[in-house]
Design a protein around this motif. Sequence first.
Motif, mmCIF file in Angstrom:
data_model
loop_
_atom_site.group_PDB
_atom_site.id
_atom_site.type_symbol
_atom_site.label_atom_id
_atom_site.label_comp_id
_atom_site.label_asym_id
_atom_site.label_seq_id
_atom_site.Cartn_x
_atom_site.Cartn_y
_atom_site.Cartn_z
ATOM 1 N N THR A 84 0.843 -1.195 0.000
ATOM 2 C CA THR A 84 0.000 0.000 0.000
ATOM 3 C C THR A 84 0.876 1.241 0.000
ATOM 4 O O THR A 84 2.022 1.217 0.467
ATOM 5 C CB THR A 84 -0.933 0.052 1.231
ATOM 6 N N VAL A 85 0.315 2.339 -0.536
ATOM 7 C CA VAL A 85 0.923 3.663 -0.457
ATOM 8 C C VAL A 85 -0.089 4.574 0.219
ATOM 9 O O VAL A 85 -1.182 4.805 -0.311
ATOM 10 C CB VAL A 85 1.307 4.201 -1.854
ATOM 11 N N ASP A 86 0.256 5.041 1.414
ATOM 12 C CA ASP A 86 -0.674 5.825 2.235
ATOM 13 C C ASP A 86 -2.020 5.111 2.367
ATOM 14 O O ASP A 86 -3.094 5.726 2.291
ATOM 15 C CB ASP A 86 -0.860 7.231 1.662
ATOM 16 N N GLY A 87 -1.972 3.809 2.548
ATOM 17 C CA GLY A 87 -3.170 3.019 2.798
ATOM 18 C C GLY A 87 -3.921 2.566 1.567
ATOM 19 O O GLY A 87 -4.854 1.767 1.673
ATOM 20 N N ARG A 88 -3.522 3.033 0.385
ATOM 21 C CA ARG A 88 -4.200 2.632 -0.850
ATOM 22 C C ARG A 88 -3.428 1.501 -1.524
ATOM 23 O O ARG A 88 -2.197 1.520 -1.546
ATOM 24 C CB ARG A 88 -4.335 3.826 -1.798
ATOM 25 N N PRO A 89 -4.120 0.510 -2.073
ATOM 26 C CA PRO A 89 -3.437 -0.637 -2.689
ATOM 27 C C PRO A 89 -2.486 -0.196 -3.792
ATOM 28 O O PRO A 89 -2.766 0.708 -4.577
ATOM 29 C CB PRO A 89 -4.588 -1.472 -3.259
ATOM 30 N N ALA A 90 -1.331 -0.847 -3.826
ATOM 31 C CA ALA A 90 -0.308 -0.596 -4.842
ATOM 32 C C ALA A 90 0.174 -1.947 -5.356
ATOM 33 O O ALA A 90 -0.025 -2.978 -4.702
ATOM 34 C CB ALA A 90 0.846 0.211 -4.241
ATOM 35 N N PRO A 91 0.804 -1.979 -6.526
ATOM 36 C CA PRO A 91 1.173 -3.268 -7.111
ATOM 37 C C PRO A 91 2.370 -3.912 -6.425
ATOM 38 O O PRO A 91 3.282 -3.228 -5.947
ATOM 39 C CB PRO A 91 1.514 -2.915 -8.561
ATOM 40 N N TRP A 92 2.347 -5.236 -6.376
ATOM 41 C CA TRP A 92 3.527 -6.032 -6.043
ATOM 42 C C TRP A 92 4.147 -6.495 -7.359
ATOM 43 O O TRP A 92 3.437 -6.787 -8.320
ATOM 44 C CB TRP A 92 3.116 -7.246 -5.206
ATOM 45 N N GLY A 93 5.471 -6.523 -7.429
ATOM 46 C CA GLY A 93 6.136 -7.023 -8.626
ATOM 47 C C GLY A 93 6.082 -6.080 -9.801
ATOM 48 O O GLY A 93 6.186 -6.515 -10.956
ATOM 49 N N ALA A 94 5.927 -4.788 -9.553
ATOM 50 C CA ALA A 94 5.879 -3.794 -10.631
ATOM 51 C C ALA A 94 6.352 -2.460 -10.061
ATOM 52 O O ALA A 94 6.263 -2.217 -8.850
ATOM 53 C CB ALA A 94 4.462 -3.660 -11.184
ATOM 54 N N PRO A 95 6.849 -1.555 -10.929
ATOM 55 C CA PRO A 95 7.256 -0.233 -10.437
ATOM 56 C C PRO A 95 6.055 0.515 -9.857
ATOM 57 O O PRO A 95 4.947 0.448 -10.390
ATOM 58 C CB PRO A 95 7.785 0.466 -11.695
#
Length: 292
Positions: A84-95
């Motif tokens: 997560t970034v500031d609690g929002r979902p972000a990708p795993w395995g990607a920039p």
Amino acid sequence: MSDRAFSVVRAGALTTVQDLGRPGHAHLGVPRSGALDAPAHRLGNRLVGNPESAATLETMLTGCAVRVRRATTVAVTGAPCPVTVDGRPAPWGAPCHVPAGAVLDAGPATHGLRSYLAFAGGIEAEEVLGSRSTDLLSGLGPDPLTDGAVLPLGAPHGTPAAADAVPHAGPVTELLLPFLPGPRDAWFTEAGLRTLTTGRFRVSPAGNRIGLRTEGPPLERARPGELPSEGMPLGALQVPPNGQPVLFLHDHPTTGGYPVVGVVPERFLAPAAQAVPGTPVRFLRLRQGGQT
């Protein structure tokens, strides 16, 4: 300190700085160290545009969280985990773009043990003997992360390349360890050597970056006593008095007095970084030419 840095919000169970290690110093008593899952470390660096030698964070089991002081690109690889970034979902395995002041959180591993956080520009911790790696055995390199610590980042090397697919080996359901016999296999009986290749072993919870310990039937010895201390390579299968093999990993001691029944070549070691306690272990004897 420059604003090209990050602070540690949640250090996790064990998070260390790792690169490709400091080979060539065993004669000084200094082991290789470096990322245990080197393919995951290299992939993270590729995703953010770094050379493969750039330092990353290796975090174990519980993950970690950091706050960047300047907008940067981060990639999380290795053991899959929620990001997560500031609690929002972000990708795993990607920039992943992380704005200035935002917190990137790599959560607990969903399977496997070790995740890697690669930052554009790499972590610019002080080099010791040509490496920024933390060595838990000797104490060389940066200390394991603690809450509130601040680590500098280097300047980005270029625009990260997009990735349509990320190679990933998947969960380690059985750890296969091909080994070359020796140098002290003669210290074990034929029955003991059969036990190594036919016995049911599993990963012990007592392992760490120094060595992966196994639990299973003891290997029968052909002779008592111990050796004078001799050199220990990366991947050595050392057998202590309890008869259960220990696989030496990147922070291993460079000498030891227990017999080494075989050596696992480095190209087979990365899965050991992701094998959770209880994972079945199978030892496979390599023939001449590297065939099992």
